[in-house]
Design an enzyme around this catalytic site. Sequence first.
Site, PDB file in Angstrom:
ATOM      1  N   ALA A 151      -7.347  59.714   4.580  1.00 30.97           N
ATOM      2  CA  ALA A 151      -5.863  59.674   3.305  1.00 30.97           C
ATOM      3  C   ALA A 151      -5.185  58.919   1.939  1.00 30.97           C
ATOM      4  O   ALA A 151      -4.085  59.242   2.319  1.00 30.97           O
ATOM      5  CB  ALA A 151      -4.187  59.479   5.007  1.00 30.97           C
ATOM      6  N   LYS A 152      -5.805  58.167   1.867  1.00 26.91           N
ATOM      7  CA  LYS A 152      -6.151  57.347   0.822  1.00 26.91           C
ATOM      8  C   LYS A 152      -4.260  56.774   0.947  1.00 26.91           C
ATOM      9  O   LYS A 152      -3.717  57.268   0.235  1.00 26.91           O
ATOM     10  CB  LYS A 152      -6.387  57.728  -0.541  1.00 26.91           C
ATOM     11  CG  LYS A 152      -7.393  58.186  -0.328  1.00 26.91           C
ATOM     12  CD  LYS A 152      -8.484  58.651  -1.424  1.00 26.91           C
ATOM     13  CE  LYS A 152     -10.260  58.449  -1.343  1.00 26.91           C
ATOM     14  NZ  LYS A 152     -10.156  60.186  -0.684  1.00 26.91           N
ATOM     15  N   ARG A 153      -3.352  56.870   1.648  1.00 26.12           N
ATOM     16  CA  ARG A 153      -2.337  55.820   2.170  1.00 26.12           C
ATOM     17  C   ARG A 153      -1.909  54.592   1.449  1.00 26.12           C
ATOM     18  O   ARG A 153      -2.802  53.963   1.622  1.00 26.12           O
ATOM     19  CB  ARG A 153      -1.760  55.800   3.058  1.00 26.12           C
ATOM     20  CG  ARG A 153      -1.490  57.807   3.969  1.00 26.12           C
ATOM     21  CD  ARG A 153      -0.983  58.372   3.380  1.00 26.12           C
ATOM     22  NE  ARG A 153      -0.399  59.849   3.738  1.00 26.12           N
ATOM     23  CZ  ARG A 153      -1.023  60.837   3.813  1.00 26.12           C
ATOM     24  NH1 ARG A 153      -2.377  60.776   2.572  1.00 26.12           N
ATOM     25  NH2 ARG A 153      -1.241  62.168   4.225  1.00 26.12           N
TER      26      ARG A 153
END
Lengths: 273, 273
Positions: free
Chosen positions: B92-94
């Site tokens: 998700a690379k949040r």
Amino acid sequence: MTRAQLFEQILQKKSYLCVGLDTDPEKLPEHLLDTEDPVFEFNRQIIDATADLCVAYKPNIAFYEAQGPVGWMSLSKTLQHIPDNIFTIADAKRGDIGNTSELYARAFFDTMSFDSITVAPYMGSDSVTPFLRKEGKWVILLALTSNPGSQDFQMLPLKNGEPEYLFEQVLKTSATWATPDNMMYVVGATRADFVERVRAIVPDSFLLVPGVGAQGGSLEDISRLGMNKECGLLVNSTRAIIYASSGRDFAEKAREAALEVQQEMAQYLEKFL
Amino acid sequence: MTRAQLFEQILQKKSYLCVGLDTDPEKLPEHLLDTEDPVFEFNRQIIDATADLCVAYKPNIAFYEAQGPVGWMSLSKTLQHIPDNIFTIADAKRGDIGNTSELYARAFFDTMSFDSITVAPYMGSDSVTPFLRKEGKWVILLALTSNPGSQDFQMLPLKNGEPEYLFEQVLKTSATWATPDNMMYVVGATRADFVERVRAIVPDSFLLVPGVGAQGGSLEDISRLGMNKECGLLVNSTRAIIYASSGRDFAEKAREAALEVQQEMAQYLEKFL
């Protein structure tokens, strides 16, 4: 929305206020809880009460995503309710390899129709440029954020010393990928002491400024130091406006809080523009 | 899932393969298109065909998010179909300020029940630590990614020269927030020449390695240079497996492709562990 259209809104409303729609289902006024979609109902009333005082709305996507599919429905309805002449920001802080960023662009610009999306710079050019494909659509790149953790990496001094800090290199490099017509930057109001450095690198770009109010940044300082000849500022306020009251009068109190900020902004536009 | 449980799976299956479930609705075999949920049906068959050959599945969230609410349903069903003893990664690379990262943690760890989530480091400590609150839940922090844009900022030389590059400082600083039991790092196989530098800073941590196959990284190089005494590697393959065939035999061909990688991995475990 183009830069000229945004500036026109700012002049017309004498406001560069962005209202954050970080709507937490646990903080909703009780009387909304038995409506069909309480989050949307809250947003609808906030928008109706503030639309003439602000030039942008910024839903933080996490608040909707955390609710699962229902949250995406609330977000979608909220977006449709925002008048067309108001700038919309998907505060999503995305950023992935090229084909994936392309998908995020599709999600936020096509499936939904946001004007802009916040993007994290760490993965570099091919994670950012897929969002720049359409006229009137914007990337808002994280440069110098308002949170304590911004010290950890954004403020690291670089070897060649020109520019001095990582966030300055982010500005400098990314400015070669885009123009002030399709890229803005997040610069926290808690970092007003660095705004002149930001303006030295991106004099014409709009800055999206969080951190005024609850986080302690000064609206006057950021306006004095950051304003350019087309304003170049969108100053965000969330909690001080949308949670001004937790009762039946939440929308009315939100309007009062937004009006206070707008009136202060009108003075600064007079003074610094 | 704990580190010991993950290592046990690796030994048992003689595999450190992670299969990426970046399922693009436009690339589905035609015969699936009239099933009720074609994306889920594709994933279900891929999972059934590869579950004994891999130790992790990694859906890239963008592919689901781009479909709107329907996509989230496909993702949720996919997650439920993955056997409990296989590690799950929400790619998700949040990364956002503290209270927002807390919401993302709720979305991916509670609403859905992923074991881990990929996180971008740019906003620093308070954007990462909210994901570290629970035993058996993991942050996988972007360090040195496999895409061309990783050159732009991750490889910037730092002023004090100790460590030399930004990605090394990200490893060094973040290692003080977490342990090898709750943090892993993304290190691209296309960067095998830097893996020894990574291991000098985080000798015990698991690395999630994209970039083998289509992107040109060598499985042998990354295994030789990156493996530690508990393997410490999850090597991802997506397109070479899930799109090995676009016909009725897609699952069978996916299995063949996964088996080939697994057999190569079994040799490296023998040789380098």
